[in-house]
Scaffold this active site. Structure first.
Site, mmCIF file in Angstrom:
data_model
loop_
_atom_site.group_PDB
_atom_site.id
_atom_site.type_symbol
_atom_site.label_atom_id
_atom_site.label_comp_id
_atom_site.label_asym_id
_atom_site.label_seq_id
_atom_site.Cartn_x
_atom_site.Cartn_y
_atom_site.Cartn_z
ATOM 1 N N THR A 1 1.147 -0.933 0.088
ATOM 2 C CA THR A 1 0.129 0.384 0.103
ATOM 3 C C THR A 1 0.350 0.832 0.075
ATOM 4 O OG1 THR A 1 -1.853 -0.715 1.063
ATOM 5 C CG2 THR A 1 -1.762 0.951 1.838
ATOM 6 N N THR B 1 -3.653 2.524 -2.532
ATOM 7 C CA THR B 1 -3.833 1.689 -2.037
ATOM 8 C C THR B 1 -4.119 0.196 -3.709
ATOM 9 O OG1 THR B 1 -3.513 -1.321 -1.179
ATOM 10 C CG2 THR B 1 -5.523 -0.077 -1.101
ATOM 11 N N ASN C 1 -4.132 -3.043 -2.472
ATOM 12 C CA ASN C 1 -4.034 -4.006 -1.799
ATOM 13 C C ASN C 1 -2.525 -4.572 -2.054
ATOM 14 O OD1 ASN C 1 -4.732 -5.532 0.676
ATOM 15 N ND2 ASN C 1 -5.210 -7.386 -0.925
ATOM 16 N N ASP D 1 -9.773 -8.056 1.011
ATOM 17 C CA ASP D 1 -10.169 -7.059 2.010
ATOM 18 C C ASP D 1 -11.810 -7.677 3.007
ATOM 19 O OD1 ASP D 1 -7.963 -6.256 2.506
ATOM 20 O OD2 ASP D 1 -7.652 -4.496 2.494
ATOM 21 N N SER E 1 -10.854 -1.838 5.723
ATOM 22 C CA SER E 1 -9.733 -1.607 5.715
ATOM 23 C C SER E 1 -8.968 -1.496 6.500
ATOM 24 C CB SER E 1 -9.154 -0.078 4.300
ATOM 25 O OG SER E 1 -7.712 0.664 4.700
ATOM 26 N N SER E 2 -7.720 -2.216 6.834
ATOM 27 C CA SER E 2 -6.722 -1.010 7.987
ATOM 28 C C SER E 2 -5.523 0.337 8.150
ATOM 29 C CB SER E 2 -5.510 -2.068 8.408
ATOM 30 O OG SER E 2 -6.249 -3.376 8.664
ATOM 31 N N GLY F 1 -0.733 -2.604 5.378
ATOM 32 C CA GLY F 1 -1.825 -4.461 5.844
ATOM 33 C C GLY F 1 -2.767 -4.569 7.233
HETATM 34 N N1 GLY Z 1 -5.656 -3.386 1.500
HETATM 35 C C1 GLY Z 1 -5.563 -2.720 2.695
HETATM 36 C C2 GLY Z 1 -5.720 -2.576 3.732
HETATM 37 O O1 GLY Z 1 -6.713 -1.317 3.209
HETATM 38 O O2 GLY Z 1 -6.440 -2.492 4.949
#
Ligand code: GLY
Length: 563
Positions: free
Chosen positions: A372, A390, A392, A414, A443-444, A465
């Site tokens: 990302t 991102t 991903n 995700d 998402s993180s 991530g």
């Molecule tokens: N694709 C990683 C996130 O959105 O957390």
């Protein structure tokens, strides 16, 4: 990638040794007025040049995002999505969600076979893993609300760079070479990136330049309608995917109210759902707040223990409660209330780890790179933007749109394909994050801004991530509690816990043997293999004299540029 990561781990170790021997403090780039910190010097420079021409942070956001789409194809994108948190110079804050969403014909069990088992890799690789992209809608939403320079001035440098090319770095060559087989498998033609790369090679992207020209000339419609949209949908159809012209036309970025809370007299402004970052950051910082960190040595056993136990509880809540707020009810206020957090931490003991579960979730870590990208911007007017964006995992789905030259994300992974089955980050999900048409996947990402005494103090974020939240967390603690400068903070070794799997991931050689042995005796399982890099933090700290210090993560090619 492994070799590079080992080198970085080694240089982190050497930096630490040097620091303790000579008590040297590493300082990042200092700028008087404005700064952009991003994953590549070219993108930071394009953003900074826009500021120097009188543009504001929002203009620079558009320019930097587009430049990263050219020069950082592993994660910079127009075929993905992201989140932006901003604080304008009058103190107003806001957040933009340009996260991808599930296609109209997506369904809850689309990644399961007839027996109800998850089909390996279907949600994370190739055309079936693609969500409807949000990046171009995000750029125009920001530009239409706040932009000041003509849009063509913001996009032209990226068009030129795509056409004329840029020099591939060693890290990029390694990452591209490592992915060749998957480029071949995901596409039905030989894509531009599918060759052997060496540091210094010129990478020219003529089809991407043409796509960017259509965006320059037609605005958002240059992506979501017309030739680009047709090329996109035709190729998706050729590969058997489900994204339609209607999906593209219907996509909208959404302004949201950021998560705001205080931590030790600092106001933290972070991203809300469908990004879990702000809620988890609030939960973890509030769990830590009652403890006197001046009594706890940085990265000591007690420090790792305290953060781990707070993280464990927060990630368990993430799994159970969090999803797209437009589709599910999430008790955000309760989850972040002082009473709730106090009750959650009441089972924490310094004497013994709290086990997350007896269940093992197999080998999921380290297979894909946690790619990302994040950039932080402060302009000469005092506006700040924090953007995480991102595809991903690295190069997303690995599908490169034929004739249009951009990678498509693999963001569908995700979502929770099936409760109890982890995604590529080992994260579990529940019904709250189940797939539904037009829903955004959890998402993180944690783009964050910190204020102190009513003034801007820090702009921060990172890729990584599931480790995004804990990397941002550790840098906030480094600065707020341990008085580190920005670059010094970014250089510190990092660790991560996410409830399940019940392990502490650590950057190798960053933590001393005594600390690890003690943690082990308390019941913590340390995991260093495949955790060579945790996050690539790009941040800006406003120093007491008003100048800006950049923190550009040397784990990548990240660079600060300012004036
Ligand atoms: N694709 C990683 C996130 O959105 O957390």
């Amino acid at each position: 990638m492994k070799k590079i990561s080992l080198l970085i781990a080694l240089s982190l170790l050497l930096t630490n040794c040097k620091t303790s021997e000579k008590k040297e403090v590493t300082t990042g780039l200092i700028a008087q007025k404005a700064m952009v910190v991003s994953a590549r010097v070219e993108a930071s420079k394009i953003g900074s040049d826009i500021l120097q021409k009188g543009g504001n942070a929002y203009d620079a956001m558009a320019a930097t995002q587009l430049a990263l789409a050219v020069v950082y194809p592993v994660a910079g994108n127009i075929g993905g999505g992201g989140f932006m948190v901003y604080r304008s110079n009058d103190g107003k804050t806001g957040a933009l969600d340009f996260r991808e969403k599930a296609p109209l014909t997506a369904s809850r069990d689309m990644y399961l076979d007839e027996e109800g088992n998850v089909i390996p890799n279907k949600s994370s690789f190739g055309v079936h893993s693609v969500g409807v992209p949000g990046t171009i809608a995000g750029i125009f939403e920001v530009y239409n609300k706040f932009g000041s320079l003509p849009f063509k001035d913001l996009i032209q440098p990226s068009i030129d760079m795509a056409r004329n090319g840029f020099r591939v770095t060693k890290k990029q060559a390694n990452a591209l070479n490592k992915t060749r087989k998957r480029f071949e498998k995901a596409n039905n033609y030989k894509i531009l990136f599918d060759r052997e790369w060496t540091e210094g090679d010129l990478l020219q992207q003529k089809e991407l330049a043409q796509t960017l020209e259509r965006i320059r000339d037609n605005g958002q419609d240059g992506f979501y309608k017309g030739k680009t949209a047709q090329l996109f949908v035709d190729y998706v159809n050729e590969l058997g995917g489900i994204i339609s012209l209607e999906d593209l036309v219907k996509y909208k970025a959404i302004w949201r109210k950021p998560i705001e809370f205080t931590y030790k007299d600092h106001k933290i402004i972070s991203m809300t759902l469908p990004a879990s970052g702000g809620i988890c950051l609030a939960q973890i910082l509030k769990s830590i707040e009652p403890y006197d960190l001046s009594e706890i040595e940085h990265n000591s056993t007690k420090y790792v223990q305290l953060l781990t136990e707070a993280e464990r509880r927060s990630y368990a809540d993430r799994t159970n409660f969090l999803g797209d707020i437009d589709f599910v009810n999430v008790p955000i206020d309760s989850l972040t209330s002082t009473n709730y957090i106090k009750q959650r931490m009441s089972t924490f003991s310094w004497d013994k780890a709290t086990p997350s579960s007896e269940v093992s979730h197999g080998k999921v870590l380290g297979y894909e790179s946690d790619e990302t990208t994040h950039y932080s911007i402060v302009d000469q007017f005092g506006n700040a933007v924090s953007v995480t964006t991102t595809l991903n995992t690295g190069y997303g789905s690995k599908v490169l749109v034929k004739g249009a030259g951009f990678f498509l994300n693999n963001e569908m992974d995700d979502f929770s394909a099936k409760p109890g089955v982890p995604n590529v980050y080992g994260l579990l999900g529940s019904e709250a994050n189940a797939i539904a048409p037009e829903k955004r996947m959890l998402s993180s990402m944690t783009p964050t801004i910190v204020e102190y005494n009513g003034k801007l103090k820090m702009v921060i974020g990172t890729p990584g991530g599931s480790t995004i939240i804990t990397s941002v967390l550790q840098n906030i603690l480094n600065v707020v509690d341990y008085n580190m400068g920005m670059q010094e903070s970014v250089n510190q070794p990092r660790f991560h816990h996410q409830w399940l799997p019940d392990i502490i991931r650590m950057e190798p050689n960053g933590f001393d043997k005594k600390t690890k042995t003690k943690l082990d005796s308390l019941g913590y399982q340390i995991y260093e293999k495949n955790s060579l890099i945790i996050g690539k933090v790009d941040a800006i700290l406003i120093l007491p004299n008003g100048t800006l210090e950049g923190g550009a993560d040397k784990r990548g090619d990240d660079t600060a540029v300012g004036f």
